[in-house]
Design a protein around this motif. Structure first.
Motif, mmCIF file in Angstrom:
data_model
loop_
_atom_site.group_PDB
_atom_site.id
_atom_site.type_symbol
_atom_site.label_atom_id
_atom_site.label_comp_id
_atom_site.label_asym_id
_atom_site.label_seq_id
_atom_site.Cartn_x
_atom_site.Cartn_y
_atom_site.Cartn_z
ATOM 1 N N HIS A 168 9.549 -31.398 -31.701
ATOM 2 C CA HIS A 168 9.541 -31.721 -30.276
ATOM 3 C C HIS A 168 8.958 -33.107 -30.052
ATOM 4 C CE1 HIS A 168 9.082 -31.326 -25.941
ATOM 5 N NE2 HIS A 168 9.743 -30.185 -26.001
ATOM 6 N N ASP A 174 7.415 -34.350 -27.629
ATOM 7 C CA ASP A 174 6.088 -34.387 -27.015
ATOM 8 C C ASP A 174 4.983 -34.418 -28.062
ATOM 9 O OD1 ASP A 174 7.218 -34.347 -24.561
ATOM 10 O OD2 ASP A 174 6.839 -32.235 -24.135
ATOM 11 N N TYR A 175 5.288 -33.950 -29.277
ATOM 12 C CA TYR A 175 4.285 -33.911 -30.347
ATOM 13 C C TYR A 175 4.461 -35.054 -31.350
ATOM 14 C CZ TYR A 175 3.024 -29.237 -28.742
ATOM 15 O OH TYR A 175 2.597 -28.178 -27.987
#
Length: 209
Positions: A115, A117-118
């Motif tokens: 992901h 976001d990570y």
């Protein structure tokens, strides 16, 4: 005193060859460059042999993160991460993890791995690349890892934990054999591998149906 271990690790060199014949008259009947095809095929085969030598040494690791009763889970990854830290394996950009394709698929289901976001958009594993950085490590899939029964042997290791010795890089040679009216396209190398420091290798045994 630092008491640095200066014991030597022996790495034996082995000679490998990959060659094939190219009939002189057959060469006249094809439009593509068959010599180049045979050279590339032999070089790729020897490259695969190099991988096999290194994997055989990684297989000697007895530092197991859990066992082979589950796939590559987030819990197994974090346990291996802790094992590397507890043995003070340097987090210096020289850590590598090699997994099977089934385990690569398992990693895809871990949000922290796949992901943006990570990991950020540059390290998404969906961009057609076969390697990515995660947890300070370069992760990559490989189809040649050892599989025993339904357990795939995957590894997380430091670059200095396993050694690769090269007496001769892959070289190619084409010679004409008049008695066979053919060219012999030969590729050869002299290489070996050795496990240098077992503490720098963590084995992730993963169930693979």
């Amino acid at each position: 005193m630092m008491n640095v271990d200066h014991s030597a690790v022996e790495c034996q060199l082995f000679d490998y060859y990959a060659g094939d014949w190219l009939d002189k008259l057959d060469e006249l009947k094809i439009e593509h460059n068959e010599r180049e095809v045979l050279i590339n095929a032999g070089a790729y085969a020897l490259g695969r042999k190099t991988d096999e030598l290194i994997i055989a040494e990684l297989d000697k690791s007895t530092n197991y993160a859990q066992d082979g009763t589950t796939g590559l889970t987030k819990a197994k990854v974090l346990e291996a991460f802790e094992m590397l830290g507890e043995t003070e394996v340097p987090d210096d950009g020289n850590r590598f993890a090699v997994v099977g394709w089934k385990q690569w698929s398992d990693l895809m289901s871990i949000t922290e791995f796949a992901h943006a976001d990570y990991v950020g958009s540059d390290e998404l594993p969906w961009k057609g690349t076969q390697a990515k950085h995660w947890l300070g490590t370069l992760w990559m899939p490989h189809s040649g890892l050892t599989k025993s029964s339904n357990v795939r042997y995957c590894y997380w290791y430091h670059q200095t934990a396993v050694g690769h010795a090269c007496g001769s890089e892959v070289k190619s040679e084409i010679t004409y054999q008049g008695d066979r009216a053919a060219w012999f396209v030969n590729n050869f190398m002299s290489q070996g591998a050795a496990l240098v420091d077992a503490t720098g290798v963590v084995s992730l045994r993963c169930l693979e149906s």
